[in-house]
Write a protein that holds these residues in place. Structure first.
Motif, PDB file in Angstrom:
ATOM      1  N   CYS A 152    -119.040-105.612-132.846  1.00 54.86           N
ATOM      2  CA  CYS A 152    -119.757-105.607-131.569  1.00 54.86           C
ATOM      3  C   CYS A 152    -119.449-104.357-130.754  1.00 54.86           C
ATOM      4  CB  CYS A 152    -119.413-106.864-130.764  1.00 54.86           C
ATOM      5  SG  CYS A 152    -120.156-108.360-131.437  1.00 54.86           S
ATOM      6  N   ALA A 153    -118.207-103.911-130.770  1.00 58.69           N
ATOM      7  CA  ALA A 153    -117.847-102.694-130.040  1.00 58.69           C
ATOM      8  C   ALA A 153    -118.591-101.486-130.602  1.00 58.69           C
ATOM      9  CB  ALA A 153    -116.338-102.469-130.093  1.00 58.69           C
ATOM     10  N   LEU A 154    -118.667-101.390-131.917  1.00 65.65           N
ATOM     11  CA  LEU A 154    -119.394-100.266-132.529  1.00 65.65           C
ATOM     12  C   LEU A 154    -120.889-100.349-132.244  1.00 65.65           C
ATOM     13  CD1 LEU A 154    -117.542-100.010-135.949  1.00 65.65           C
ATOM     14  CD2 LEU A 154    -117.470 -98.379-134.065  1.00 65.65           C
ATOM     15  N   LEU A 155    -121.452-101.540-132.305  1.00 62.18           N
ATOM     16  CA  LEU A 155    -122.877-101.688-132.013  1.00 62.18           C
ATOM     17  C   LEU A 155    -123.183-101.408-130.542  1.00 62.18           C
ATOM     18  CD1 LEU A 155    -123.817-104.810-134.151  1.00 62.18           C
ATOM     19  CD2 LEU A 155    -124.469-102.432-134.538  1.00 62.18           C
ATOM     20  N   PHE A 156    -122.288-101.794-129.652  1.00 59.72           N
ATOM     21  CA  PHE A 156    -122.479-101.521-128.228  1.00 59.72           C
ATOM     22  C   PHE A 156    -122.419-100.021-127.956  1.00 59.72           C
ATOM     23  CE2 PHE A 156    -120.935-101.772-123.704  1.00 59.72           C
ATOM     24  CZ  PHE A 156    -122.157-102.198-123.184  1.00 59.72           C
ATOM     25  N   ALA A 157    -121.481 -99.336-128.615  1.00 67.12           N
ATOM     26  CA  ALA A 157    -121.416 -97.873-128.474  1.00 67.12           C
ATOM     27  C   ALA A 157    -122.702 -97.231-128.983  1.00 67.12           C
ATOM     28  CB  ALA A 157    -120.208 -97.327-129.233  1.00 67.12           C
ATOM     29  N   LEU A 158    -123.204 -97.710-130.115  1.00 67.88           N
ATOM     30  CA  LEU A 158    -124.462 -97.189-130.644  1.00 67.88           C
ATOM     31  C   LEU A 158    -125.602 -97.452-129.670  1.00 67.88           C
ATOM     32  CD1 LEU A 158    -126.168 -95.966-132.932  1.00 67.88           C
ATOM     33  CD2 LEU A 158    -126.327 -98.263-133.899  1.00 67.88           C
ATOM     34  N   GLY A 198    -131.854 -91.361-127.200  1.00 66.49           N
ATOM     35  CA  GLY A 198    -132.880 -91.615-128.213  1.00 66.49           C
ATOM     36  C   GLY A 198    -132.236 -91.775-129.587  1.00 66.49           C
ATOM     37  N   TRP A 199    -133.068 -92.175-130.550  1.00 66.33           N
ATOM     38  CA  TRP A 199    -132.537 -92.476-131.873  1.00 66.33           C
ATOM     39  C   TRP A 199    -132.007 -91.243-132.599  1.00 66.33           C
ATOM     40  CZ3 TRP A 199    -130.977 -96.857-133.815  1.00 66.33           C
ATOM     41  CH2 TRP A 199    -131.471 -98.044-133.294  1.00 66.33           C
ATOM     42  N   ILE A 236    -124.743 -88.213-132.412  1.00 60.01           N
ATOM     43  CA  ILE A 236    -123.564 -88.303-131.546  1.00 60.01           C
ATOM     44  C   ILE A 236    -122.690 -89.496-131.956  1.00 60.01           C
ATOM     45  CG2 ILE A 236    -122.786 -88.656-129.168  1.00 60.01           C
ATOM     46  CD1 ILE A 236    -125.355 -87.207-128.268  1.00 60.01           C
ATOM     47  N   PHE A 237    -123.334 -90.617-132.288  1.00 59.10           N
ATOM     48  CA  PHE A 237    -122.589 -91.798-132.737  1.00 59.10           C
ATOM     49  C   PHE A 237    -121.802 -91.500-134.007  1.00 59.10           C
ATOM     50  CE2 PHE A 237    -122.499 -95.797-135.239  1.00 59.10           C
ATOM     51  CZ  PHE A 237    -121.699 -96.557-134.394  1.00 59.10           C
ATOM     52  N   SER A 238    -122.416 -90.746-134.908  1.00 53.76           N
ATOM     53  CA  SER A 238    -121.721 -90.374-136.135  1.00 53.76           C
ATOM     54  C   SER A 238    -120.486 -89.537-135.837  1.00 53.76           C
ATOM     55  CB  SER A 238    -122.676 -89.601-137.050  1.00 53.76           C
ATOM     56  OG  SER A 238    -122.012 -89.156-138.204  1.00 53.76           O
ATOM     57  N   GLY A 239    -120.592 -88.626-134.901  1.00 54.90           N
ATOM     58  CA  GLY A 239    -119.439 -87.821-134.518  1.00 54.90           C
ATOM     59  C   GLY A 239    -118.345 -88.649-133.866  1.00 54.90           C
TER      60      GLY A 239
END
Length: 92
Positions: A47-53, A61-62, A68-71
């Motif tokens: 959930c923490a990772l999905l919330f950050a995404l 935007g996607w 940025i999420f990957s970094g």
């Protein structure tokens, strides 16, 4: 854009997922945790990772949000991995 919140969530997510692994539980805590606790750690980390995404995608935007999420996740995973290695070496 503030990168602190998504990065902190990524770090917390990977930390929770690391503690959800039985080997890390035995190495750090000394015993495996209950299955319900392990399940809660897995759900909380995800959930923490999905919330950050979600924060990053809503802001940028996607296309750029995913980059940025990957970094953020790469750096957070590296920090957690180095911390686990350091902890294992300090025990020996």
């Amino acid at each position: 854009m503030n990168h602190l919140l998504p990065f902190a969530l990524s770090l917390a997510g990977f930390t929770a997922l690391a503690f959800a692994v039985r080997r890390q539980q035995r190495d750090i805590i000394g015993r495996p945790l209950r299955p319900t606790t392990t399940y809660v750690l897995r759900v909380a980390g995800t959930c923490a990772l999905l919330f950050a995404l979600g924060i990053l995608v809503a802001e940028k935007g996607w296309s750029i949000g995913l980059v940025i999420f990957s970094g953020h996740t790469s750096i957070a995973a590296g920090i957690v991995l180095c911390a686990l290695i350091g902890q294992a070496r300090m025990v020996r």
